[in-house]
Design a protein around this motif. Structure first.
Motif, PDB file in Angstrom:
ATOM      1  N   PHE A  60       0.806  -1.218   0.000  1.00  0.00           N
ATOM      2  CA  PHE A  60       0.000   0.000   0.000  1.00  0.00           C
ATOM      3  C   PHE A  60       0.841   1.271   0.000  1.00  0.00           C
ATOM      4  O   PHE A  60       0.316   2.367   0.090  1.00  0.00           O
ATOM      5  N   LYS A  61       2.163   1.125  -0.094  1.00  0.00           N
ATOM      6  CA  LYS A  61       3.099   2.253  -0.186  1.00  0.00           C
ATOM      7  C   LYS A  61       2.865   3.267   0.938  1.00  0.00           C
ATOM      8  O   LYS A  61       2.711   4.460   0.713  1.00  0.00           O
ATOM      9  N   ILE A  62       2.859   2.772   2.148  1.00  0.00           N
ATOM     10  CA  ILE A  62       2.612   3.596   3.323  1.00  0.00           C
ATOM     11  C   ILE A  62       3.679   4.685   3.504  1.00  0.00           C
ATOM     12  O   ILE A  62       3.336   5.799   3.898  1.00  0.00           O
ATOM     13  N   PRO A  63       4.958   4.445   3.199  1.00  0.00           N
ATOM     14  CA  PRO A  63       5.922   5.552   3.328  1.00  0.00           C
ATOM     15  C   PRO A  63       5.546   6.753   2.464  1.00  0.00           C
ATOM     16  O   PRO A  63       5.718   7.898   2.875  1.00  0.00           O
ATOM     17  N   ARG A  64       5.008   6.495   1.281  1.00  0.00           N
ATOM     18  CA  ARG A  64       4.572   7.590   0.409  1.00  0.00           C
ATOM     19  C   ARG A  64       3.386   8.333   1.026  1.00  0.00           C
ATOM     20  O   ARG A  64       3.302   9.554   0.961  1.00  0.00           O
ATOM     21  N   VAL A  65       2.471   7.575   1.623  1.00  0.00           N
ATOM     22  CA  VAL A  65       1.311   8.190   2.273  1.00  0.00           C
ATOM     23  C   VAL A  65       1.764   9.060   3.444  1.00  0.00           C
ATOM     24  O   VAL A  65       1.289  10.186   3.616  1.00  0.00           O
ATOM     25  N   ILE A  66       2.692   8.566   4.226  1.00  0.00           N
ATOM     26  CA  ILE A  66       3.204   9.337   5.358  1.00  0.00           C
ATOM     27  C   ILE A  66       3.899  10.598   4.854  1.00  0.00           C
ATOM     28  O   ILE A  66       3.755  11.677   5.432  1.00  0.00           O
ATOM     29  N   GLY A  67       4.637  10.477   3.761  1.00  0.00           N
ATOM     30  CA  GLY A  67       5.292  11.642   3.175  1.00  0.00           C
ATOM     31  C   GLY A  67       4.304  12.689   2.699  1.00  0.00           C
ATOM     32  O   GLY A  67       4.538  13.892   2.830  1.00  0.00           O
ATOM     33  N   GLU A  68       3.185  12.251   2.134  1.00  0.00           N
ATOM     34  CA  GLU A  68       2.144  13.186   1.697  1.00  0.00           C
ATOM     35  C   GLU A  68       1.492  13.879   2.884  1.00  0.00           C
ATOM     36  O   GLU A  68       1.257  15.078   2.864  1.00  0.00           O
ATOM     37  N   ILE A  69       1.197  13.115   3.918  1.00  0.00           N
ATOM     38  CA  ILE A  69       0.508  13.682   5.079  1.00  0.00           C
ATOM     39  C   ILE A  69       1.400  14.677   5.804  1.00  0.00           C
ATOM     40  O   ILE A  69       0.943  15.748   6.215  1.00  0.00           O
ATOM     41  N   THR A  70       2.666  14.352   5.971  1.00  0.00           N
ATOM     42  CA  THR A  70       3.569  15.237   6.703  1.00  0.00           C
ATOM     43  C   THR A  70       4.082  16.382   5.845  1.00  0.00           C
ATOM     44  O   THR A  70       4.620  17.347   6.378  1.00  0.00           O
ATOM     45  N   GLY A  71       3.948  16.281   4.520  1.00  0.00           N
ATOM     46  CA  GLY A  71       4.437  17.333   3.638  1.00  0.00           C
ATOM     47  C   GLY A  71       5.895  17.159   3.268  1.00  0.00           C
ATOM     48  O   GLY A  71       6.480  18.029   2.627  1.00  0.00           O
ATOM     49  N   ARG A  72       6.483  16.045   3.653  1.00  0.00           N
ATOM     50  CA  ARG A  72       7.896  15.800   3.354  1.00  0.00           C
ATOM     51  C   ARG A  72       8.125  15.703   1.846  1.00  0.00           C
ATOM     52  O   ARG A  72       9.097  16.256   1.321  1.00  0.00           O
ATOM     53  N   ASP A  73       7.211  15.043   1.131  1.00  0.00           N
ATOM     54  CA  ASP A  73       7.362  14.911  -0.318  1.00  0.00           C
ATOM     55  C   ASP A  73       7.252  16.261  -1.009  1.00  0.00           C
ATOM     56  O   ASP A  73       7.985  16.543  -1.964  1.00  0.00           O
ATOM     57  N   ALA A  74       6.349  17.102  -0.530  1.00  0.00           N
ATOM     58  CA  ALA A  74       6.203  18.429  -1.127  1.00  0.00           C
ATOM     59  C   ALA A  74       7.453  19.261  -0.891  1.00  0.00           C
ATOM     60  O   ALA A  74       7.928  19.947  -1.804  1.00  0.00           O
ATOM     61  N   ARG A  75       8.007  19.197   0.313  1.00  0.00           N
ATOM     62  CA  ARG A  75       9.238  19.939   0.593  1.00  0.00           C
ATOM     63  C   ARG A  75      10.381  19.450  -0.290  1.00  0.00           C
ATOM     64  O   ARG A  75      11.187  20.238  -0.775  1.00  0.00           O
ATOM     65  N   LYS A  76      10.443  18.124  -0.491  1.00  0.00           N
ATOM     66  CA  LYS A  76      11.487  17.563  -1.356  1.00  0.00           C
ATOM     67  C   LYS A  76      11.330  18.054  -2.790  1.00  0.00           C
ATOM     68  O   LYS A  76      12.296  18.458  -3.434  1.00  0.00           O
ATOM     69  N   ALA A  77      10.098  18.016  -3.291  1.00  0.00           N
ATOM     70  CA  ALA A  77       9.843  18.442  -4.664  1.00  0.00           C
ATOM     71  C   ALA A  77      10.146  19.928  -4.833  1.00  0.00           C
ATOM     72  O   ALA A  77      10.743  20.339  -5.842  1.00  0.00           O
ATOM     73  N   ILE A  78       9.764  20.736  -3.857  1.00  0.00           N
ATOM     74  CA  ILE A  78      10.023  22.170  -3.932  1.00  0.00           C
ATOM     75  C   ILE A  78      11.519  22.435  -3.912  1.00  0.00           C
ATOM     76  O   ILE A  78      12.024  23.251  -4.681  1.00  0.00           O
TER      77      ILE A  78
END
Length: 100
Positions: free
Chosen positions: A38-56
């Motif tokens: 279920f790719k939970i690390p990706r879900v956690i990254g979306e919820i915490t905003g970590r993925d958005a900060r990385k992309a920015i």
């Protein structure tokens, strides 16, 4: 007679312990598999905003490369170019709106 009952109770509780230990290991394995399915690390990254900060930060690194002014061959920082382009767009939209 009570010693025999005591030994039976110990065997009974030991067998319950073994069954529950096996069940907990099976559930742990299923949980780990579902965690990655279920790719939970990706879900956690979306919820915490970590993925958005990385992309920015990646976009900022890509855009931080200096932009060359073609007429003066002068190096401008991206932030300065953005301000100039924004000012030009604002002036242009004011002229269009003001002409009517």
């Amino acid at each position: 007679m009570s010693a025999q009952n005591f030994e039976q109770q110990i065997r009974f509780y030991h067998s319950i312990f073994v069954y529950f230990a096996i069940a907990s290991l099976v559930i742990l394995i299923i949980t780990v598999i579902l965690f990655f399915v279920f790719k939970i690390p990706r879900v956690i990254g979306e919820i915490t905003g970590r993925d958005a900060r990385k992309a920015i930060s990646e976009m900022m690194k890509e855009n931080k490369v200096s932009v060359i002014n073609r007429t003066n061959m002068q190096m401008w920082d991206v932030d300065e170019v953005f301000v100039i382009e924004r000012s030009i767009v604002e002036i242009h939209t004011d002229e269009v709106i003001g002409d009517e």
